[in-house]
Structure formats: C-alpha cells, structure tokens
Design an enzyme around this catalytic site. Structure first.
Site, PDB file in Angstrom:
ATOM      1  N   GLY A  39       0.839  -1.210   0.000  1.00 22.81           N
ATOM      2  CA  GLY A  39       0.000   0.000   0.000  1.00 22.81           C
ATOM      3  C   GLY A  39       0.863   1.244   0.000  1.00 22.81           C
ATOM      4  O   GLY A  39       1.858   1.312   0.712  1.00 22.81           O
TER       5      GLY A  39
ATOM      6  N   ARG B   5       0.846  -4.961  -5.398  1.00 30.14           N
ATOM      7  CA  ARG B   5       0.997  -6.167  -4.578  1.00 30.14           C
ATOM      8  C   ARG B   5       1.257  -7.306  -5.566  1.00 30.14           C
ATOM      9  O   ARG B   5       0.552  -7.421  -6.563  1.00 30.14           O
ATOM     10  CB  ARG B   5      -0.261  -6.409  -3.754  1.00 30.14           C
TER      11      ARG B   5
ATOM     12  N   ASP C  61       5.613  -5.060   6.190  1.00 27.83           N
ATOM     13  CA  ASP C  61       6.126  -6.391   6.520  1.00 27.83           C
ATOM     14  C   ASP C  61       6.141  -7.355   5.336  1.00 27.83           C
ATOM     15  O   ASP C  61       7.092  -8.120   5.163  1.00 27.83           O
ATOM     16  CB  ASP C  61       5.242  -7.016   7.610  1.00 27.83           C
TER      17      ASP C  61
ATOM     18  N   THR D 128       4.240   2.341   5.801  1.00 26.15           N
ATOM     19  CA  THR D 128       2.849   1.891   5.835  1.00 26.15           C
ATOM     20  C   THR D 128       2.046   2.794   6.761  1.00 26.15           C
ATOM     21  O   THR D 128       2.561   3.194   7.820  1.00 26.15           O
ATOM     22  CB  THR D 128       2.699   0.426   6.320  1.00 26.15           C
ATOM     23  N   ILE D 129       0.813   3.080   6.372  1.00 26.65           N
ATOM     24  CA  ILE D 129      -0.022   3.909   7.247  1.00 26.65           C
ATOM     25  C   ILE D 129      -0.488   3.134   8.475  1.00 26.65           C
ATOM     26  O   ILE D 129      -1.052   3.705   9.392  1.00 26.65           O
ATOM     27  CB  ILE D 129      -1.256   4.472   6.495  1.00 26.65           C
ATOM     28  N   ASP D 130      -0.257   1.816   8.500  1.00 24.89           N
ATOM     29  CA  ASP D 130      -0.813   0.980   9.577  1.00 24.89           C
ATOM     30  C   ASP D 130       0.019   0.991  10.866  1.00 24.89           C
ATOM     31  O   ASP D 130      -0.480   0.564  11.906  1.00 24.89           O
ATOM     32  CB  ASP D 130      -0.940  -0.481   9.107  1.00 24.89           C
TER      33      ASP D 130
ATOM     34  N   ASP E 294       2.230  -0.979  11.726  1.00 21.49           N
ATOM     35  CA  ASP E 294       2.232  -2.349  12.274  1.00 21.49           C
ATOM     36  C   ASP E 294       3.536  -3.100  12.033  1.00 21.49           C
ATOM     37  O   ASP E 294       3.536  -4.327  11.927  1.00 21.49           O
ATOM     38  CB  ASP E 294       1.046  -3.135  11.696  1.00 21.49           C
TER      39      ASP E 294
ATOM     40  N   ARG F  58      -5.549  -2.400   8.631  1.00 20.75           N
ATOM     41  CA  ARG F  58      -5.499  -3.858   8.438  1.00 20.75           C
ATOM     42  C   ARG F  58      -5.815  -4.549   9.757  1.00 20.75           C
ATOM     43  O   ARG F  58      -6.864  -4.283  10.322  1.00 20.75           O
ATOM     44  CB  ARG F  58      -4.128  -4.271   7.902  1.00 20.75           C
TER      45      ARG F  58
ATOM     46  N   GLY G  71     -11.368  12.596  20.526  1.00 19.93           N
ATOM     47  CA  GLY G  71     -12.198  12.513  21.732  1.00 19.93           C
ATOM     48  C   GLY G  71     -13.397  11.610  21.528  1.00 19.93           C
ATOM     49  O   GLY G  71     -14.516  11.939  21.940  1.00 19.93           O
TER      50      GLY G  71
ATOM     51  N   GLU H 181     -16.114   8.675  21.941  1.00 18.05           N
ATOM     52  CA  GLU H 181     -16.738   8.073  23.121  1.00 18.05           C
ATOM     53  C   GLU H 181     -16.355   6.600  23.241  1.00 18.05           C
ATOM     54  O   GLU H 181     -16.386   6.025  24.320  1.00 18.05           O
ATOM     55  CB  GLU H 181     -18.265   8.201  23.038  1.00 18.05           C
TER      56      GLU H 181
ATOM     57  N   ARG I 204     -25.235   6.396  12.003  1.00 17.56           N
ATOM     58  CA  ARG I 204     -24.689   6.340  10.652  1.00 17.56           C
ATOM     59  C   ARG I 204     -23.272   5.773  10.684  1.00 17.56           C
ATOM     60  O   ARG I 204     -22.525   6.040  11.622  1.00 17.56           O
ATOM     61  CB  ARG I 204     -24.614   7.745  10.043  1.00 17.56           C
TER      62      ARG I 204
HETATM   63  O1  F6P Z   1      -1.498  -1.446   4.514  1.00 17.92           O
HETATM   64  C1  F6P Z   1      -2.145  -0.271   4.160  1.00 17.92           C
HETATM   65  C2  F6P Z   1      -3.602  -0.537   3.870  1.00 17.92           C
HETATM   66  O2  F6P Z   1      -4.210   0.681   3.488  1.00 17.92           O
HETATM   67  C3  F6P Z   1      -4.384  -1.181   5.010  1.00 17.92           C
HETATM   68  O3  F6P Z   1      -4.768  -0.258   5.988  1.00 17.92           O
HETATM   69  C4  F6P Z   1      -5.527  -1.799   4.262  1.00 17.92           C
HETATM   70  O4  F6P Z   1      -6.028  -2.918   4.961  1.00 17.92           O
HETATM   71  C5  F6P Z   1      -4.880  -2.239   2.968  1.00 17.92           C
HETATM   72  O5  F6P Z   1      -3.718  -1.451   2.799  1.00 17.92           O
HETATM   73  C6  F6P Z   1      -5.726  -2.111   1.730  1.00 17.92           C
HETATM   74  O6  F6P Z   1      -5.024  -2.658   0.675  1.00 17.92           O
HETATM   75  P1  F6P Z   1      -5.356  -2.482  -0.869  1.00 17.92           P
HETATM   76  O7  F6P Z   1      -4.810  -1.170  -1.308  1.00 17.92           O
HETATM   77  O8  F6P Z   1      -4.637  -3.624  -1.512  1.00 17.92           O
HETATM   78  O9  F6P Z   1      -6.847  -2.552  -0.998  1.00 17.92           O
END
Ligand code: F6P
Length: 322
Positions: free
Chosen positions: A15, A76, A107, A129-131, A133, A175, A189, A191, A248
């Site tokens: 990603g 990917r 990873d 990665t934005i995650d 992780d 993810r 903030g 809840e 919503r």
């Molecule tokens: O790893 C970054 C991420 O945006 C995750 O937060 C998300 O689960 C995934 O990639 C989405 O992947 P794709 O771009 O293959 O749909």
C-alpha cells in the site's frame, strides 16, 4: 573484504503511504552524492518481475517531497510470494547490476526482500505503511499523515453528528492493527474505540453507554472502529435498533492513504532514506531501518521479521480515561 558497491535499486511496494516520495528522493540523492548509480523499479516487485527498471538522476526526484502516493508506483505481487517468482526477481536484479535493493514498504514487502537475500541479493528495508504495524519500529512512513487526514475527517463527521444528534461509527484503516483507530480515538475525543487487539467488544455496554450519554444531554456519540474489527454498517443498524438513536456509519477508506505528507513524514522519511544509504556505504547489509526511543536504528532483517508488536496498553488506558 567488502564488495565495492556501485549500483543500487529502489522500489516502493504494498500500500502506498504519504512520505514514500521523500524516502525515494533521499535514497536517490544520498546515493548519487556517494557516487553510486541508482535504478528505480516501477510498480514494486510486480514491476521488477516485468523488468520495469529505470536509471534515476537527481532531477527525477525534484519536486516530489510534497507529493502523496509514490512516484515509482506500487503494487501487490502474488508472483513474488512463490519460489519461482523470487528466483526470477533475483536473476533480474543481477542482470541489471543491482547489488543492493532498497525496499520501502511494510512487513509483506520486507518478507519479499528477505527471500531475495537467500539468492545473494543484498537488501535494506525502510518501513512505509499507514498501519504502523511493523514490529521493529515506533514510526512508519505515512502513519502521521494518515492519522491527521482521518482526524480532520472525523472532526467534520462530528459536526454533522452533533447537529443531527446522531451516533456515528467511523471506520479507519489499519489492516489487523488498531494504531490508527487508537490515535484517532484519542485525537478526536471519541466516546468509544473498537480495536482488533481488544478481541471482541461488548455491544450491550456500548448500547448502555449511548443511552446514558443521551440522558446526560450529550448530542453525539462517536465510535471509532478499526478496519480489523470491521462490520460498521451492521453495527450501526444494530445500535440504532437497540437505542432508538439514529446511527450512521462512515468508512473512511482510501482517502486516508492520500494527500501531501506532514512535516513529520517528510523529515523522518528523508532521514530514513539517507540512513539506508549510510548503511550500504558502511557495508551493513540486509538491515531494516527503524525509529525507537528518539533514535534512528537498524536491525537484521531476519530478526526484524521475527519481532512482535503489541498495541501500547498505556495508550489504550489513556483513551479509556478520557
Ligand atoms: O497497509 C495499508 C492498507 O491501506 C491497510 O490499511 C488496508 O487494509 C490495505 O492497505 C488495503 O489494501 P489495498 O490497497 O490492496 O486494498
């Protein structure tokens, strides 16, 4: 004796994440300043397997530090998960004289890089990665921008939720990890924060809390839901049925991955890019760059991939208190 390095390659994989361009720019410029040649590989491992390889000059990365996405494109690659794909990728890198490959990604991308080392290719990983992780580092490129983007969007959702006196469920990416959800939960903030690491949530407790908040005159109720928990649309229906409060769901999705990187993502990514080249010049190969306790560090890629990362309990506690 160290093998003299004259040519390196760089790719972005998995990603995309804001700040990847700052890292590519830093790798290219630092390498050129050391007299190395740099080859850019387009579309990650997918492009590598199709020999989408270009020579890069300093000019190629001009005017890119402020841009979101990745100028090298990303993808990917299923093929890179197979031994045949890995062997082919290593062969192509050798054919193009690429002695060290700098991989900017998560990873999964590092796992691909690790397999290349088994075929004699040297690698350096930069966490992107934005995650957030990746276990060996407290910082990953793109998390800061994504968290800020999500925070701003959630502020806007809160305005309309308050006007309509609604409950709002906002699903953020990440993810299987809850870092983005936790940070947005604290920053906005919220809840309630639902994290994949918390293993299941108590729907009854949420319903009671919403009703209690209503009795106290609160005009909105924001739930930040992590992608790893998911099911936001169904949850919204169930909450509305059980509380009678209009509910919503908003899934923020890919908007979190785009946009101009924050100052933190630009600067940290730049430092990590330069550090990757420093490691190469020192002959320190097969390393992953990280950031811990205020310092830029590096780990052996095999060790880095074996590490585990837990969501910080104290931050979860903070979110609960607030
Ligand atoms: O790893 C970054 C991420 O945006 C995750 O937060 C998300 O689960 C995934 O990639 C989405 O992947 P794709 O771009 O293959 O749909």
């Amino acid at each position: 004796m160290l093998e003299p390095i004259h040519t390196i390659g760089v790719l972005t994989s998995g990603g995309d994440a804001p700040g990847m361009n700052a890292a590519v720019r830093a790798v290219v410029r630092a390498a050129l300043s050391q007299g190395l040649s740099v080859r850019g590989i387009r579309r990650g491992y997918h492009g590598l397997l199709r020999e989408e390889i270009i020579d890069m000059t300093g000019r190629d990365v001009a005017d890119t530090i402020q841009r979101g996405g990745t100028i090298l494109q990303t993808a990917r690659s299923e093929q890179m998960r197979t031994p045949e794909g890995q062997l082919k990728a290593a062969g192509i890198l050798k054919k193009y004289g690429i002695q060290v490959l700098v991989v900017i990604g998560g990873d999964g991308s590092f796992a691909g890089a690790q397999t290349l080392t088994e075929y004699g290719i040297k690698v350096i990983g930069i966490p992107g990665t934005i995650d957030l992780d990746i276990a060996c580092t407290e910082y990953t490129i793109g998390f800061d921008t994504a968290a800020n983007t999500a925070m701003e969007a959630i502020d806007k959702i809160r305005d309309t939720a308050t006007s309509h006196e609604r409950c709002s469920i906002v699903e953020v990416m990440g993810r299987d990890a809850g870092y983005l959800a936790l940070w947005c939960g604290i920053a906005n903030g919220a809840e309630c924060i639902l994290l994949p690491e918390d293993h299941g949530y108590d729907e009854n407790k949420i319903v009671e809390d919403i009703l209690e908040n209503r009795r106290r005159g609160k005009k909105h109720y924001i739930i930040i839901n992590a992608e790893g928990v998911g099911d936001s649309i169904n949850l919204a229906k169930k909450i509305e049925e059980r509380t009678g409060v209009e509910t919503r769901a908003t899934i923020l999705g890919y908007l979190q991955r785009g946009g101009s990187p924050t100052v933190k993502d630009r600067v940290y990514a730049s430092i990590m890019g330069v550090k990757a080249v420093d490691l190469i010049m020192q002959g320190k190969m097969n390393r992953v760059v990280g950031y811990k306790g205020g310092e830029y560090i590096d780990f052996d890629i095999n060790d880095a991939l074996k590490m585990n990362k837990e969501i910080p309990d104290y931050q979860v506690e903070v979110a609960k208190i607030l």
